[in-house]
Design a protein around this motif. Structure first.
Motif, PDB file in Angstrom:
ATOM      1  N   THR A 172      -8.843  -1.896   0.487  1.00 60.20           N
ATOM      2  CA  THR A 172      -8.623  -0.542   0.099  1.00 60.20           C
ATOM      3  C   THR A 172      -7.368  -0.092   0.709  1.00 60.20           C
ATOM      4  O   THR A 172      -6.365   0.706  -0.019  1.00 60.20           O
ATOM      5  N   MET A 173      -7.251  -0.016   1.941  1.00 59.38           N
ATOM      6  CA  MET A 173      -6.254   0.760   2.482  1.00 59.38           C
ATOM      7  C   MET A 173      -5.447  -0.479   3.680  1.00 59.38           C
ATOM      8  O   MET A 173      -6.071  -1.037   4.414  1.00 59.38           O
ATOM      9  N   THR A 193     -10.391  -6.923   4.362  1.00 56.23           N
ATOM     10  CA  THR A 193     -11.855  -7.130   3.996  1.00 56.23           C
ATOM     11  C   THR A 193     -12.325  -8.486   4.092  1.00 56.23           C
ATOM     12  O   THR A 193     -11.560  -9.592   3.906  1.00 56.23           O
ATOM     13  N   GLU A 213      -5.010   6.405  -6.725  1.00 56.64           N
ATOM     14  CA  GLU A 213      -4.660   4.992  -6.486  1.00 56.64           C
ATOM     15  C   GLU A 213      -5.341   4.047  -6.794  1.00 56.64           C
ATOM     16  O   GLU A 213      -4.994   3.032  -7.002  1.00 56.64           O
ATOM     17  N   GLN A 214      -6.641   4.457  -7.048  1.00 48.75           N
ATOM     18  CA  GLN A 214      -7.588   3.122  -7.603  1.00 48.75           C
ATOM     19  C   GLN A 214      -6.952   2.808  -8.957  1.00 48.75           C
ATOM     20  O   GLN A 214      -7.146   1.589  -9.312  1.00 48.75           O
ATOM     21  N   THR A 252      -3.123  -4.794  -3.361  1.00 49.41           N
ATOM     22  CA  THR A 252      -3.775  -3.555  -2.835  1.00 49.41           C
ATOM     23  C   THR A 252      -5.240  -3.715  -3.727  1.00 49.41           C
ATOM     24  O   THR A 252      -6.301  -2.943  -3.377  1.00 49.41           O
ATOM     25  N   THR A 310     -15.232  -4.040   4.938  1.00 50.78           N
ATOM     26  CA  THR A 310     -13.741  -3.624   5.096  1.00 50.78           C
ATOM     27  C   THR A 310     -13.854  -2.971   6.402  1.00 50.78           C
ATOM     28  O   THR A 310     -14.316  -1.899   6.534  1.00 50.78           O
ATOM     29  N   HIS A 346       0.606  -1.179  -0.083  1.00 50.19           N
ATOM     30  CA  HIS A 346       0.108   0.077  -0.178  1.00 50.19           C
ATOM     31  C   HIS A 346       0.823   1.220   0.122  1.00 50.19           C
ATOM     32  O   HIS A 346       0.476   2.374  -0.547  1.00 50.19           O
ATOM     33  N   ARG A 384      -2.584  -0.882  -8.922  1.00 50.58           N
ATOM     34  CA  ARG A 384      -2.547  -2.041  -8.014  1.00 50.58           C
ATOM     35  C   ARG A 384      -1.311  -2.491  -7.838  1.00 50.58           C
ATOM     36  O   ARG A 384      -0.194  -2.894  -8.883  1.00 50.58           O
TER      37      ARG A 384
END
Lengths: 159, 801
Positions: B538-539, B486, B247-248, B534, B627, B233, B251
């Motif tokens: 998400t984080m 998650t 960031e999306q 990633t 998540t 991350h 990967r």
């Protein structure tokens, strides 16, 4: 140049530049990425394969020198779906951590047990001294090799 | 009826990772092949400190198969440096500890000057690695050498050249803190002892070097990165920032990673450069660090000098300790002042010492950057502390074990408030444990203290030198700020878990499957775990600092509990039973005390789906996915007592370790077999660092140890008999009772060996106060010239030195 060899019992060949090492040929031309490149100068043992019954650092051997010879890699250790006793014992003892040294370590151990099925701890340590492992401190690897030797001996006695 | 499902936590279940790793089917970064892939080779400085006058790439650009050749100037406008503060302490830390921190940014490829041997100054992208390396040879450079800053003396000298002119000094950080009356308390102490200790530079040295593969998808403007990293991350964050992408659209995956131990625990220039190149060239790009590059370019560790003063009474009770130390951080400091901060607060170890004052300077020199390596500041502090304890014992002629018992915090003092602040900003409280018990057990395992002292005396009469080495420490583990997870129930009814943890051999896929299986009451085979990707959470934070079992398990729990509320609500509606009468069992929800009334997770997942045919009670939204982030308030304290019997060979200076024992307490062990492997592996790394491994620079800043022939890792034939005993005092800070254990093993061995050798050489009053412990130092005690020894002993000295 055309290099023809037998890998894990199967005839394989590739047209490679003359400076190609056996490791590079296995990894990049034959798609056998089990043997690893850890130092490229024969210090670490992650590239260990067996050529005609002798453990070699495949990063130091030219592919051309293996022409016509028989090579065993980690991919040839398990028999179809059945793990080799060494693999079983490595799993049982939790002998690997990151696994990067594993292919070379297992191949060195196999070559030892093929020649000396009942090694002492000292002989195991000696046989594996050319295979560096940074994660495990070797203790569980050594136990697993001794244990695998016992199983192989028992299997042989029963067969 | 199905078999009841066992609890998995506490069982040494086999590692799920093993099947692929044992058969050669593991996939490490170097194993990734993508059609059309280009290869990168990097030109690295051969000078420790030099101004770049000119770099001529014209010949390299004409070389066969070259796609691109660039130097620092070409990217200056496009790619910002890596920010110096990759990891920042919270304001509450800075409020309680005096800090003056100026961490330099790290350029991806510097354009104006190079600051260490190995720093990149240009790179080449070609159709093959070989062609890229050929082109490197054609790069012409004009460098103007600058006087190198080669160590702490240079760094502190105001006349020295500055590494980073914008900082105005060669000091990256100054920290200071104290407890009680601090140094003032020295005045009143009946005895005072002052020494300098030095812990040399050695390195993590994973068997797999670093590497990055990047693949760019033009249709969606997305990048996929495979990096041999401990922090996917962070890598995604820095790549996205540098390339101006959300960031999306980035990967980052850490595939199988061949060891890290800290040196892969931060973002490196290559992570960003390879991503940039793939996007710029619209082709997959691969860079694999070779071993020599790894020695030059991947971070080193340790390299501290300590000035310690101890004030103590006639019984050996330590009343006050002061510790001022210097850290040679090399040219940059990717984890800021974190390591030094660790040293400051771990110095007091398991001892009840009322007054303490400590300060440090993190120095910038023309060496490879320093970063955390297994222990991260703790082995350094423990070396100084545990040597000092032995010296106090020796001064008063009390047994070192006895001095430790007299100073140790007792089990009934737990929880114990230390009076210092951890780097998460929280006051340090040792949460649980029995330190004297650990030391007692270690001594017992070696046959007991008194019997050994008798053996030692008898051996000495025969001209043999046996010694007992002790080393005790505590370790803050499971540090925040957070970890993410998650969790979802798949339509098939399987439990699917992803976390931000990034393993490099720890066996996370197995550990988190055990944890999730117990939380959900399912067979471990019904749990699917994804790590180090990633795309799946998400984080995340990543795997550094002995934290993942604590923090990722916490995140899995939090996420699971949120879903379980929904699962119970849905099951309650279907079974027409109140929620309070339901329990999770046998892969689903059952009515307490009624074996036949049960609904599987698969049925619950079906009922929870959105659409016309759902069976959710009113107010329950669709889907079974959550998540969550676990934010531990502070760390939980693991500890250990290490003890070893050593014998030194007066003829060769060789150290024989007869038996090494570690009594280790990391709370509840999720998988005892794997925990045992972690500790043993750490111990052997610690022994390597204490005896064999040494990164050496010459006086001009040139690295002299650039291969495994110069830098000796322990081999299978070097490993002594090792026993690890696990105590399991649960942590009161999390519901599983777990503490972290990845680093612990590596902390004590250097000082255990030093103390053991000094104990063996007690008749000579030998003090070995720096590492590594070299055979020639031992042999010198017996008055032999090392060259004579070489002839006398032949091989053994050659192989050891």
């Amino acid at each position: 140049m055309l290099v023809e060899l037998k890998v894990n019992g199967e005839p394989r060949s590739a047209d490679v530049p003359p400076e190609t090492t056996l490791l590079k040929m296995l990894r990049e031309y034959l798609n056998l990425t089990g043997a690893k490149l850890g130092c490229d100068v024969g210090d670490c043992g992650t590239c260990t394969v067996i050529v005609d019954g002798v453990s070699v650092n495949s990063c130091l051997m030219l592919a051309a020198r293996a022409n016509g010879h028989e090579v065993t890699t980690i991919e040839g250790l398990a028999n179809s779906n059945e793990l080799h006793p060494l693999q079983e014992k490595f799993e049982e003892h939790g002998a690997l951590q990151c696994g990067f040294c594993g292919p070379g370590m297992l191949i060195s151990a196999k070559n030892l047990l093929d020649k000396n099925p009942d090694p002492t701890v000292f002989e195991v340590r000696d046989a594996l001294a050319g295979n560096l492992c940074r994660c495990t401190g070797y203790t569980k690897i050594i136990e697993a090799v001794i244990d695998a030797g016992r199983v192989m001996n028992a299997e042989q006695a029963n067969s | 009826m199905t078999e009841p499902i066992p609890g998995y936590i506490g069982q040494s279940v086999p590692r799920r990772e093993d099947r692929r790793l044992l058969t050669g089917e593991g996939v490490f970064v170097a194993d990734i092949q993508i059609p059309g892939m280009l290869h990168v080779a990097i030109a690295r400085s051969q000078l420790p400190h030099a101004r770049i006058i000119d770099i001529d790439l014209s010949a390299a650009k004409c070389s066969e198969g070259i796609k691109l050749a660039i130097s620092g100037l070409d990217i200056l406008e496009h790619l910002p440096p890596i920010h110096g503060m990759q990891l920042v302490a919270p304001p509450s830390y800075r409020a309680r500890v005096t800090t003056d921190i100026l961490i330099p940014d790290q350029p991806l490829i510097p354009h104006d000057k190079v600051r260490f041997v190995g720093e990149p100054y240009a790179l080449v992208v070609a159709e093959s690695r070989q062609l890229a390396e050929d082109a490197l040879e054609l790069i012409e450079v004009d460098f103007d050498p600058l006087p190198p800053v080669t160590g702490p003396d240079d760094a502190l000298n105001e006349l020295s050249e500055l590494l980073h002119e914008d900082l105005g000094r060669n000091v990256a950080a100054v920290l200071h803190t104290k407890k009680g009356r601090g140094a003032e308390a020295l005045e009143a102490a009946p005895h005072r002892l002052k020494r300098q200790f030095a812990i040399h530079r050695y390195a993590a040295m994973p068997l797999e070097c670093r590497g990055v593969v990047a693949d760019y998808d033009t249709r969606t403007d997305t990048l996929t990165l495979w990096s041999s990293t401990q922090v996917v991350h962070w890598v995604r964050r820095e790549v996205a920032n540098a390339l101006g992408m959300p960031e999306q659209n980035v990967r980052c995956i850490a595939p199988d990673v061949g060891g890290g131990f800290g040196c892969k625990g931060h973002v490196y220039p290559e992570d960003i450069l390879i991503a940039y190149l793939a996007r710029r060239l619209r082709r997959p790009v691969k860079w694999i660090e070779d071993r020599h590059e790894h020695f030059l370019n991947s971070t080193h560790a340790r390299d501290n000098i300590y000035d310690v003063e101890v004030g103590f009474d006639n019984e050996g009770r330590i009343q006050v300790l002061t510790s001022y130390f210097l850290v040679d951080s090399g040219a940059y400091s990717p984890i800021g002042a974190g390591i030094a901060g660790n040293s400051m607060v771990h110095m007091l170890g398991p001892y009840d010492i009322p007054n303490y004052e400590t300060g440090c300077k993190v120095l910038l020199t023309n060496r490879t950057p320093n970063a955390p390596y297994r222990g991260a500041g703790r082995p350094e502090a423990s070396f100084a502390m545990e040597r000092a304890v032995d010296l106090v014992a020796s001064e008063l002629e009390i047994d070192p074990a006895e001095v430790r018992f007299r100073n140790m915090i007792k089990a009934e003092q737990m929880p114990y408030e230390v009076g210092l602040t951890y780097r998460d900003g929280e006051p340090i409280v040792y949460d649980s444990g029995d330190y004297p018990k650990a030391l007692r057990q270690a001594l017992d395992k070696l046959g007991g203290l008194e019997p050994f002292r008798k053996r030692q005396k008898d051996a000495l009469a025969d001209g043999r030198y046996l010694g007992l080495g002790l080393g005790c420490y505590v370790e803050g583990t499971g540090v925040g700020p957070f970890e993410g997870a998650t969790v979802k129930i798949d339509p098939s009814g399987k439990i699917v878990v992803a976390t931000g943890a990034c393993p490099q051999g720890q066996g996370h896929e197995t550990i988190f499957a055990q944890v999730a299986a117990d939380i959900w009451g399912v067979s471990i085979d019904d749990v699917y775990v994804t790590v180090a990707d990633t795309a799946h959470v998400t984080m995340g934070f990543g795997t550094i600092g002995s934290r993942s079992t604590v923090t990722a398990s916490g995140a899995i729990q939090v996420a699971s509990h949120a879903i379980q509320e929904k699962v119970l609500a849905i099951a309650s509606g279907i079974l027409e039973v109140a929620k309070n009468d339901l329990e999770l069992r046998d892969g689903g929800v059952g009515v307490k005390g009624v074996p036949g009334m049960h609904i599987s997770y698969r049925e619950v997942a079906h009922a929870a789906r959105p659409g016309w045919d759902h069976s959710r009670p009113e107010g329950i939204n669709a889907g079974l996915e959550e998540t969550s982030y676990y934010e531990p308030k502070t760390v939980t304290w693991a500890y250990a007592a290490n003890a070893a019997i050593v014998e030194v060979n007066p003829a060769t200076g060789e150290i024989l370790i007869e038996h090494y024992v570690a009594v280790h307490d990391a709370g509840v062990l999720v998988n005892p077999g794997m925990a045992d492997g972690q500790v043993k592996g750490g111990l052997v790394q610690g022994l390597g660092g204490g005896i064999l491994e040494e990164i050496v620079y010459d006086d001009h800043g040139q690295l002299l140890t650039g291969s495994f022939l110069d830098y000796l890792l322990p081999t299978a034939s070097d490993v002594p008999p090792i026993t690890v005993i696990h105590l399991e005092t649960p942590s009161p800070l999390n519901s599983l009772g777990v503490k972290g254990l990845g680093e612990g093993g590596a902390i004590a061995p250097p000082v255990v060996i030093a103390n053991g050798v000094c104990d063996a050489l007690r008749p000579f009053k030998t003090e070995l106060n720096s590492t590594p412990i070299r055979p020639c130092d031992i042999a010198a005690v017996f008055g032999d010239d090392p060259l004579d020894l070489l002839q006398k002993s032949g091989e053994s000295l050659l192989t050891r030195v």
